[in-house]
Motif scaffolding. Structure first.
Motif, PDB file in Angstrom:
ATOM      1  N   THR A  80      44.557   8.431 -13.009  1.00  0.00           N
ATOM      2  CA  THR A  80      44.587   7.977 -11.626  1.00  0.00           C
ATOM      3  C   THR A  80      45.982   8.141 -11.024  1.00  0.00           C
ATOM      4  OG1 THR A  80      43.955   6.164 -10.140  1.00  0.00           O
ATOM      5  CG2 THR A  80      45.092   5.560 -12.181  1.00  0.00           C
ATOM      6  N   GLU A  81      46.029   8.493  -9.747  1.00  0.00           N
ATOM      7  CA  GLU A  81      47.298   8.767  -9.070  1.00  0.00           C
ATOM      8  C   GLU A  81      47.746   7.609  -8.178  1.00  0.00           C
ATOM      9  OE1 GLU A  81      45.936  12.239  -7.107  1.00  0.00           O
ATOM     10  OE2 GLU A  81      46.623  13.604  -8.695  1.00  0.00           O
ATOM     11  N   ASP A  82      46.964   6.543  -8.158  1.00  0.00           N
ATOM     12  CA  ASP A  82      47.315   5.401  -7.305  1.00  0.00           C
ATOM     13  C   ASP A  82      47.602   4.173  -8.174  1.00  0.00           C
ATOM     14  OD1 ASP A  82      44.852   4.516  -8.156  1.00  0.00           O
ATOM     15  OD2 ASP A  82      43.898   4.556  -6.186  1.00  0.00           O
ATOM     16  N   ASN A 134      41.711   6.671  -8.708  1.00  0.00           N
ATOM     17  CA  ASN A 134      42.034   6.515  -7.283  1.00  0.00           C
ATOM     18  C   ASN A 134      41.055   5.586  -6.545  1.00  0.00           C
ATOM     19  OD1 ASN A 134      44.068   8.277  -7.876  1.00  0.00           O
ATOM     20  ND2 ASN A 134      43.365   9.932  -6.537  1.00  0.00           N
TER      21      ASN A 134
END
Length: 317
Positions: free
Chosen positions: A40-42, A11
């Motif tokens: 990662t979430e982005d 992120n």
């Protein structure tokens, strides 16, 4: 491969382009970037992949190794990177920071001149969250030199308390014998003193600021959940080093504990006050009382916290 640089990603889409541009034009055939996607979430990894294809010469694109794991934290990501790294030396970079334009050239030059060195040290500068203002220096090194690390120097390092992973490059044969501890904060304080005492012989220091360290607003000391995690992590360190019968390492962690008690109390004195009431029994179980100060902390932790506040008000701590 001479040098592997391990970069955990989670992120950081807001900062990843700044980081990438700072290192992309320095890439060298003897350098690899081991990028760990820590769930990662982005769009951090998507941005990186696009920039690698757009900017990096095809002959060097294979030097960007992207590995993935489920989100397990920075320590786990670094451990994965160490396991997969091929370089004779291993360093660490955080993807929200920026490296100096001579970062790779100076490291390669120093490694080629001192290929029997166990660990390289260098300096850094602090920058604001936007990366537009230099806020100060992290002066870990004061001159270019190589030497055998004697006990006096090691003790001086402990007093400096500058354990950031991105301020050093280790010989792979040494760092690969260890692992960053999982699920604790201050993992560098937990791991690095042990490495220096047990395995480091020759040190080379580079008197240049090679990293721009970004100061972000989400301080662990001002977050109640992280305050608790910090205290738990420090307890893990003290217990570990008490059980190891290494008085030097144990005393280092005890000093860290006192220091963080003081620092957290500046943000949340009430929390520290009541936390120490509940913590006293557990705390006393692994404290070796060897001085009046330790006796005060062990038997009367609440009074010790009050004493810290009083010292701070007087400006003497």
């Amino acid at each position: 491969m001479i040098l592997s640089l391990i970069v955990p990603i989670y992120n950081v889409e807001e900062y990843i382009s700044d980081f990438f541009y700072s290192i992309a034009y320095q890439m060298h055939k003897d350098i690899e970037l081991v990028i760990i996607n820590d769930g990662t979430e982005d769009n951090s990894i998507h941005i990186l992949v696009s920039l690698i294809k757009e900017i990096i010469h095809p002959n060097l694109q294979a030097n960007f190794i992207i590995l993935s794991q489920t989100n397990s934290g920075q320590s786990s990501a670094r451990n994965y990177g160490i396991k997969e790294a091929k370089g004779r030396y291993i360093g660490f970079i955080d993807p929200d920071d920026i490296v100096a334009e001579n970062f790779i050239s100076l490291l390669l030059h120093s490694i080629n001149l001192n290929n029997d060195t166990d660990v390289f040290h260098y300096n850094a500068k602090k920058i604001n969250e936007n990366g537009t203002v230099i806020l100060g220096d992290i002066n870990y090194v004061d001159k270019d030199q190589s030497f055998i690390a004697e006990k006096k120097y090691i003790l001086g390092m402990f007093e400096q308390d500058i354990w950031y992973p991105w301020l050093r490059v280790f010989k792979r044969d040494i760092i690969s014998e260890f692992q960053f501890p999982i699920n604790i904060l201050l993992e560098d304080k937990y791991l690095f003193p042990k490495i220096y005492i047990s395995r480091v012989n020759k040190i080379t220091e580079i008197n240049s600021s090679l990293v721009l360290y970004r100061i972000r607003g989400n301080s662990s000391l001002n977050n109640k959940d992280k305050q608790e995690k910090i205290l738990e992590s420090l307890c893990c360190g003290m217990k570990e080093y008490k059980d190891s019968n290494n008085d030097l390492l144990y005393s280092i962690y005890l000093q860290y504990f006192w220091s963080y008690l003081y620092d957290i109390s500046k943000f949340n004195f009430k929390y520290i006050f009541y936390r120490m009431i509940g913590f006293k029994k557990e705390y006393c179980s692994f404290i070796n009382v060897k001085s009046k100060k330790e006796m005060l902390v062990t038997r009367f932790p609440i009074f010790f916290v009050l004493f810290l506040k009083f010292k701070r008000l007087l400006g003497t701590f």
